[in-house]
Design an enzyme around this catalytic site. Structure first.
Site, PDB file in Angstrom:
ATOM      1  N   HIS A   1      -7.213  -3.079   5.483  1.00 20.80           N
ATOM      2  CA  HIS A   1      -6.617  -1.749   5.294  1.00 20.80           C
ATOM      3  C   HIS A   1      -7.408  -0.958   4.269  1.00 20.80           C
ATOM      4  O   HIS A   1      -7.768   0.209   4.493  1.00 20.80           O
ATOM      5  CB  HIS A   1      -5.162  -1.892   4.843  1.00 20.80           C
ATOM      6  CG  HIS A   1      -4.571  -0.649   4.237  1.00 20.80           C
ATOM      7  ND1 HIS A   1      -4.861  -0.229   2.941  1.00 20.80           N
ATOM      8  CD2 HIS A   1      -3.736   0.285   4.738  1.00 20.80           C
ATOM      9  CE1 HIS A   1      -4.223   0.899   2.684  1.00 20.80           C
ATOM     10  NE2 HIS A   1      -3.532   1.229   3.751  1.00 20.80           N
ATOM     11  N   ASN A   2      -7.709  -1.580   3.137  1.00 18.98           N
ATOM     12  CA  ASN A   2      -8.444  -0.876   2.089  1.00 18.98           C
ATOM     13  C   ASN A   2      -9.868  -0.555   2.520  1.00 18.98           C
ATOM     14  O   ASN A   2     -10.420   0.482   2.164  1.00 18.98           O
ATOM     15  CB  ASN A   2      -8.461  -1.714   0.809  1.00 18.98           C
ATOM     16  CG  ASN A   2      -7.136  -1.666   0.070  1.00 18.98           C
ATOM     17  OD1 ASN A   2      -6.099  -1.394   0.672  1.00 18.98           O
ATOM     18  ND2 ASN A   2      -7.151  -1.927  -1.211  1.00 18.98           N
TER      19      ASN A   2
ATOM     20  N   GLU B   1      -9.669   2.351   4.627  1.00 16.74           N
ATOM     21  CA  GLU B   1      -9.433   3.483   3.721  1.00 16.74           C
ATOM     22  C   GLU B   1     -10.753   3.995   3.148  1.00 16.74           C
ATOM     23  O   GLU B   1     -10.983   5.212   3.088  1.00 16.74           O
ATOM     24  CB  GLU B   1      -8.503   3.028   2.603  1.00 16.74           C
ATOM     25  CG  GLU B   1      -8.208   4.074   1.541  1.00 16.74           C
ATOM     26  CD  GLU B   1      -7.419   3.483   0.392  1.00 16.74           C
ATOM     27  OE1 GLU B   1      -7.770   3.758  -0.777  1.00 16.74           O
ATOM     28  OE2 GLU B   1      -6.461   2.719   0.651  1.00 16.74           O
TER      29      GLU B   1
ATOM     30  N   LYS C   1      -4.355  -6.565   4.180  1.00 13.96           N
ATOM     31  CA  LYS C   1      -4.375  -5.500   3.177  1.00 13.96           C
ATOM     32  C   LYS C   1      -5.815  -5.163   2.786  1.00 13.96           C
ATOM     33  O   LYS C   1      -6.167  -3.993   2.573  1.00 13.96           O
ATOM     34  CB  LYS C   1      -3.582  -5.933   1.941  1.00 13.96           C
ATOM     35  CG  LYS C   1      -3.651  -4.953   0.745  1.00 13.96           C
ATOM     36  CD  LYS C   1      -3.213  -3.538   1.128  1.00 13.96           C
ATOM     37  CE  LYS C   1      -2.875  -2.678  -0.071  1.00 13.96           C
ATOM     38  NZ  LYS C   1      -3.916  -2.520  -1.080  1.00 13.96           N
TER      39      LYS C   1
ATOM     40  N   SER D   1       0.823  -1.203   0.000  1.00 12.21           N
ATOM     41  CA  SER D   1       0.000   0.000   0.000  1.00 12.21           C
ATOM     42  C   SER D   1       0.860   1.257   0.000  1.00 12.21           C
ATOM     43  O   SER D   1       1.913   1.310   0.629  1.00 12.21           O
ATOM     44  CB  SER D   1      -0.908   0.029   1.233  1.00 12.21           C
ATOM     45  OG  SER D   1      -1.670   1.216   1.264  1.00 12.21           O
TER      46      SER D   1
END
Length: 484
Positions: A188-189, A192, A185, A130
């Site tokens: 994480h997105n 986000e 991940k 990222s």
């Protein structure tokens, strides 16, 4: 240059190209591969000129150029293309060689691929990367998982190219088995998505309720970036709002209000349903993008329905501070939900996740990087079995101090017809989480009434189930007790 390269990378799009340059800048020799020879030549004669980078459009040449154990990193489109390249690489590799997927693959695919590649005598790593173009070049956040035995061979490269934060901490460490890296991940997105949606809601309130100009809002976001909200997304929001088009007017006012997405937010929401985790804020952020795409319908609806007249008679400066506090409180809920999802997935998949370490990996390089993440690391360092971030002493105090402002913001938005799906969902989650007695007793009674689904009683122990013949026409037979 050395006779053999330290690592090979296939896929010279934005992320792949910049990762190759990053590796080369840290002293590693890299073999860069793309299917089109013209793309390879363009790269070698351009940004890669005079650097320790070899180029090829032939996969066998790529493999033959690598020192053993060979390490081949794929930076290609998720889905079938990854499986296709794996099939092409397997006959070219030897036992102990390593295939790395650095794209945004769905974690179940990485679970499957790890088992498959290991069955061929090879190792497999699925790693989240990222930070976008700039992060890939200067130092991304890297979240690797997969074959544990492969980690020592890629660790020196990954940790050399990863972002570094205060004290020299590296934003890269081993996450866990099979799909753990890509799952982290994905979360994480998802976070986000939530962070971005919360920021846009703050912007919407300031623009439509307070009638602030783009320049005024830019100054506010730049000031907020010196508070607890200090983060990459707050920083770039200030830059975006102050950016002028060629005619001198704010460019933001000319950008169509339809949002795109690549699916990782949707995957996060689906994963929460599968593991029964209330990921309400992130899911609402995904839905907000869906409804933004209905531009034509929204334009019609805006003319069909009478618009709520917007009036604000309060103290603008005080309300701006209320918005800041509401944004921070909702942001905490977003991360609390994301961490709860990771904990549930770790239990389901037998992963041993280091939650403080994950916060550290997100402290630099990635899109959600922020000072705030150090508080999450501290929370899990102090209590490794923390069930919810909201129960940590620091976050508990913040929520208590911010909630009055939060409620003012949501009520003002509702009264003025301003949608705040993520902020509102976060507040509803917070209120639900801290409510001892929810109305689910009535819900369960209804289920028992129409479907004989049984219920537990407050005057008996947990795990003891009862059924009532509510109408006098039913029998004593009840449905089996289970939760999906």
């Amino acid at each position: 240059m050395k006779k053999l390269s330290d690592i090979g990378l296939t896929g010279l799009a934005v992320m792949g190209e910049n990762l190759v340059l990053n590796m080369a800048s840290k002293g590693f020799q890299v073999t860069a591969h793309a299917r089109q020879k013209s793309r390879v030549d363009e790269f070698l004669n351009g940004r890669a000129k005079n650097l320790p980078i070899i180029g090829t459009s032939d996969l066998k040449e790529l493999v033959d150029s690598l020192e053993k154990p060979r390490k081949v990193m794929m930076m290609i489109k998720a889905g079938d293309p990854v499986d296709q390249v794996i099939e092409q690489l397997i006959p070219l590799l030897e036992a102990g060689d390593i295939i790395i997927d650095g794209g945004n693959s769905h974690y179940p695919d990485t679970v499957r691929r790890t088992k498959y590649v290991e069955s061929k005598g090879l190792y497999y790593i699925g790693t989240g990367v990222s930070g976008g173009e700039e992060g890939a070049l200067l130092g991304p956040s890297i979240m690797p998982g997969g074959s544990n035995k492969a980690w020592p061979f890629v660790k020196p490269i990954f940790q050399a190219i990863a972002a570094k934060v205060e004290g020299g901490d590296v934003c890269c460490d081993w996450v866990g088995e099979d799909g753990a890296g890509h799952f982290v991940k994905m979360v994480h997105n998802g976070i986000e998505y939530g962070d971005i949606q919360l920021i846009t809601e703050a912007y919407h309130l300031m623009r439509n309720v307070l009638k602030l100009s783009a320049d005024e809002m830019a100054d506010i976001f730049k000031a907020w970036n010196k508070t607890e909200l200090d983060s990459y997304l707050i920083e770039i929001t200030g830059d975006i709002l102050s950016f002028k088009d060629i005619d001198g007017s704010p460019l933001i006012d000319k950008i169509l209000d339809t949002a795109g997405q690549k699916g990782t937010g949707k995957w996060t929401a689906v994963a929460s349903l599968e593991d029964s985790v209330p990921l309400t804020l992130i899911t609402e952020a995904v839905y907000a993008r869906f409804i933004s795409a209905l531009k034509d319908e929204r334009m019609v609806a805006s003319k069909v329905f009478k618009q709520t007249p917007i009036t604000f008679k309060g103290d603008k400066k005080a309300f701006i501070e209320d918005i800041r506090k509401a944004l921070y409180a909702a942001k905490i809920v977003s991360y609390a939900q994301g961490y709860a999802l990771m904990a549930a997935a770790a239990k389901t998949n037998n992963w041993n996740l280091n939650y403080g370490g994950i916060a550290l990996m997100w402290r630099g390089g990635c899109i959600i990087r922020s000072v705030f993440l150090s508080k999450i690391k501290e929370a899990f360092d102090q209590n490794r079995v923390l069930t919810n971030l909201l129960l940590d002493p620091y976050f508990k105090d913040v929520m208590e101090n911010m909630q009055d402002s939060w409620r003012k913001v949501i009520s003002t938005a509702v009264l003025n017809g301003i949608p705040t799906p993520a902020m509102s969902a976060a507040l509803n989650y917070f209120d639900s989480y801290k409510t001892e007695n929810l109305p689910a007793n009535l819900l369960q009674a209804q289920r028992d009434y129409f479907g004989a689904h049984t219920y537990e009683r407050t005057d008996h122990g947990r795990g003891e189930f009862f059924h009532t013949n509510w109408t006098g026409r039913g029998g004593k037979t009840s449905s089996t007790t289970y939760n999906v």
